[in-house]
Design a protein around this motif. Structure first.
Motif, short mmCIF file in Angstrom:
data_model
loop_
_atom_site.label_atom_id
_atom_site.label_comp_id
_atom_site.label_asym_id
_atom_site.label_seq_id
_atom_site.Cartn_x
_atom_site.Cartn_y
_atom_site.Cartn_z
N LYS A 43 106.75 37.18 -2.01
CA LYS A 43 106.06 38.11 -2.88
C LYS A 43 106.16 39.51 -2.29
O LYS A 43 106.07 39.69 -1.06
N VAL A 44 106.37 40.51 -3.11
CA VAL A 44 106.61 41.87 -2.63
C VAL A 44 105.52 42.33 -1.68
O VAL A 44 105.81 42.91 -0.62
N SER A 45 104.28 42.06 -2.00
CA SER A 45 103.18 42.51 -1.14
C SER A 45 103.25 41.86 0.23
O SER A 45 102.93 42.50 1.25
N ASN A 46 103.66 40.62 0.30
CA ASN A 46 103.74 39.93 1.59
C ASN A 46 104.92 40.40 2.42
O ASN A 46 104.82 40.54 3.65
N SER A 59 106.12 43.39 2.26
CA SER A 59 105.72 44.73 2.70
C SER A 59 104.81 44.66 3.92
O SER A 59 104.95 45.45 4.87
N LYS A 60 103.90 43.69 3.94
CA LYS A 60 103.02 43.52 5.10
C LYS A 60 103.81 43.12 6.33
O LYS A 60 103.56 43.61 7.45
N ASP A 112 110.49 51.68 0.62
CA ASP A 112 109.75 51.20 -0.55
C ASP A 112 110.33 49.85 -0.97
O ASP A 112 111.45 49.77 -1.47
N ASP A 119 105.18 35.75 -10.04
CA ASP A 119 105.18 36.71 -8.93
C ASP A 119 106.38 37.65 -9.06
O ASP A 119 107.45 37.25 -9.53
N SER A 157 106.98 37.16 7.37
CA SER A 157 106.20 36.94 6.15
C SER A 157 105.78 35.48 6.04
O SER A 157 104.67 35.19 5.59
N THR A 199 101.73 34.51 5.97
CA THR A 199 101.19 33.79 4.81
C THR A 199 100.77 32.36 5.15
O THR A 199 100.43 31.58 4.25
#
Length: 524
Positions: A51-54, A56-57, A71, A148, A174, A178
């Motif tokens: 997932k993009v948010s994960n 990114s983290k 980005d 997602d 990631s 997660t």
């Protein structure tokens, strides 16, 4: 669903191509403990590391000074579709979508060959999960949901020009963030160099040699979460997946062959069966199958190879036998002895009023899901016996393409009627109205079965000689130079009995008139 399958099983028996006659259906043999064919059992839903948010983290954790300059934009969408009927399912496949019938972000408690969402009625196609590009245009009439927005570095062209970021390690991080680090090779704290899964899928045909041969043209599919890869095996069974992984991967064989035929079903209605191979390392898995292997996996692979060989042998030296329809659908039944080629997916006979009256409201399901070929394998104990039955039915499928739907409607109608009028004898006695089409069709199928068996195994086996029709006629012609390619040309729509077959062969090959007449007269 159970009532539909019972009606379908009875219909298969009534359109059977087997001298044994009707055999009541029973339960299929049990699956092995190591290779389950049951429905997949899902555990808890997992956090998707792609997932993009994960992602990114994970990037921020590993590269805190660079993350704000990068980005992470989605490259893929994790979606699910709910196609209504075969037409919508086929349309999604034609768009290049690789669909799976189970969610990709759940822990699998028990692996298996299929899954059906409990909220979807059993007689309908279940939710199909897939990964599509962000630019994918969704068909307006097919229900779908976006689960997602995801990022897969391999699909992002910009990563190829940025050597400062180790995207494999970002992906691994990631997984750790997660809570999925235990899936990484070497454990959550370990590392593993990413690999493109590669290997070989083989089977042993005892009738030829103990040396394994490739399972040819079958799809090998694998995934870790929504990172899905696939490849088709070559003629020798070798494959290489088009995705790289650093985690353990779930592998499956999908029996949709490069030649165009599908082998289904998995106790539910899908065009092609899956056989799970379980979780294996990311560098690939090698499989050797033989008669002692899981029965379903073994029989699917034999039929797959028989089909691949049949299609490959339909052309030689400029001559050609028409191959079966490109979307041929085959169903295997381990507890039935009767086989058939009703060609229902191709539209043959399905609109016949007798069948419509018999099945009533189930006729709509029959039109969507029934196959072209059914193989009853209860009496098939080894590779050769499964191979022979499959070749017989493939020969029928080619005859259907040549002779056409009207011929086939009458042919199947005769088979069904002969059960009742001839004391439950599949082929009748040869005296009934319409027996001529049966004679032509079965002479051809038994002859091809015999020829291809001999070419494959190098012996002098002969099939069908005990029936009232005489495949010996065609074998005699073959021995004297009129081979299967020349005989096939004579199987025209108006060749509806042995006499018209003889006349058509003489018309095509007048220089061989005496040979043709001698062969037919000998077995009259």
């Amino acid at each position: 669903m159970k009532r539909f399958l019972l009606a379908a099983a009875l219909f298969y028996a009534l359109t059977a191509c087997n001298k044994s006659g009707l055999e009541a259906p029973g339960t299929e043999p049990g699956w092995s403990e190591s290779l389950s064919h049951e429905m997949i059992v899902l555990g808890e839903r997992l956090e998707n590391p792609y997932k993009v948010s994960n992602i990114s983290k994970a990037l921020a954790r590993l590269y805190p000074t660079k993350a704000d300059r990068i980005d992470v934009k989605p490259t893929s969408l994790y979606v699910r579709f709910l196609p209504v009927g075969d037409e919508q399912f086929d349309r999604l496949e034609s768009l290049g979508i690789q669909m799976m019938d189970h969610p990709l972000d759940f822990r699998i408690v028990r692996d298996g060959d299929y899954y059906h969402d409990p909220e979807v009625p059993e007689e309908e196609i279940t939710w199909q999960y897939a990964v599509v590009s962000t630019g994918f245009e969704f068909p307006g009439d097919i229900k779908y949901e976006i689960i997602d927005e995801c990022y897969i570095a391999e699909d992002d062209p910009s990563t190829k020009s940025d050597s400062e970021i180790d995207w494999t390690e970002v992906e691994n991080e990631s997984y750790r963030l997660t809570g999925n680090g235990d899936m990484l090779c070497g454990g959550s704290k370990g590392g593993y160099k990413e690999s493109f899964p590669a290997g070989r899928i083989t089977i042993i045909d005892d009738g030829v040699s103990r040396t394994p041969v490739g399972v040819a043209g079958v799809r090998v599919s694998c995934n870790s979460f929504i990172k899905v890869g696939h490849a088709f095996t070559d003629e020798d069974g070798y494959y290489k997946i088009d995705r790289s992984y650093s985690s353990d991967v779930r592998y499956r064989l999908v029996f949709k062959n490069t030649k165009g035929f599908c082998i289904g079903f998995n106790l539910l209605l899908t065009p092609a069966s899956n056989s799970t191979l379980g979780k294996n390392p990311p560098d690939g898995v090698d499989v050797v199958i033989d008669g002692n292997s899981d029965r379903k996996l073994f029989s699917r692979c034999v039929v797959n190879n028989a089909g691949y060989e049949y299609y490959s042998k339909c052309a030689r030296d400029g001559y050609k036998i028409k191959t079966p329809p490109s979307n041929l659908r085959i169903w295997l039944f381990q507890s039935l002895s009767a086989s058939s080629s009703p060609m229902l997916q191709q539209g043959a006979w399905i609109d016949n009023s007798i069948l419509s009256d018999y099945l009533g409201p189930y006729i709509a399901l029959i039109k969507i899901f029934l196959p072209d070929i059914t193989l009853g394998l209860s009496g098939c104990k080894d590779y050769a016996s499964i191979f022979d039955v499959a070749m017989h039915e493939f020969a029928h499928a080619s005859h259907f393409v040549q002779a056409g739907k009207n011929f086939w409607d009458e042919y199947i109608h005769f088979i069904l009627k002969s059960f009742v009028t001839s004391g439950w004898v599949v082929y009748g006695t040869g005296t009934e109205d319409g027996a001529g089409r049966c004679a032509v069709g079965e002479m051809w199928a038994y002859y091809v079965q015999t020829i291809l068996h001999r070419e494959h195994y190098g012996d002098m086996a002969f099939f069908g000689g005990s029936h009232w029709f005489s495949p010996q006629i065609l074998l005699n012609l073959d021995d004297r130079g009129i081979d299967r390619f020349r005989i096939f040309k004579a199987l025209k729509p108006d060749v509806i009995d042995v006499e018209s077959l003889q006349d058509e062969l003489i018309s095509l090959y007048p220089e061989s008139k005496s040979i043709i007449n001698q062969a037919f007269d000998r077995y009259e």
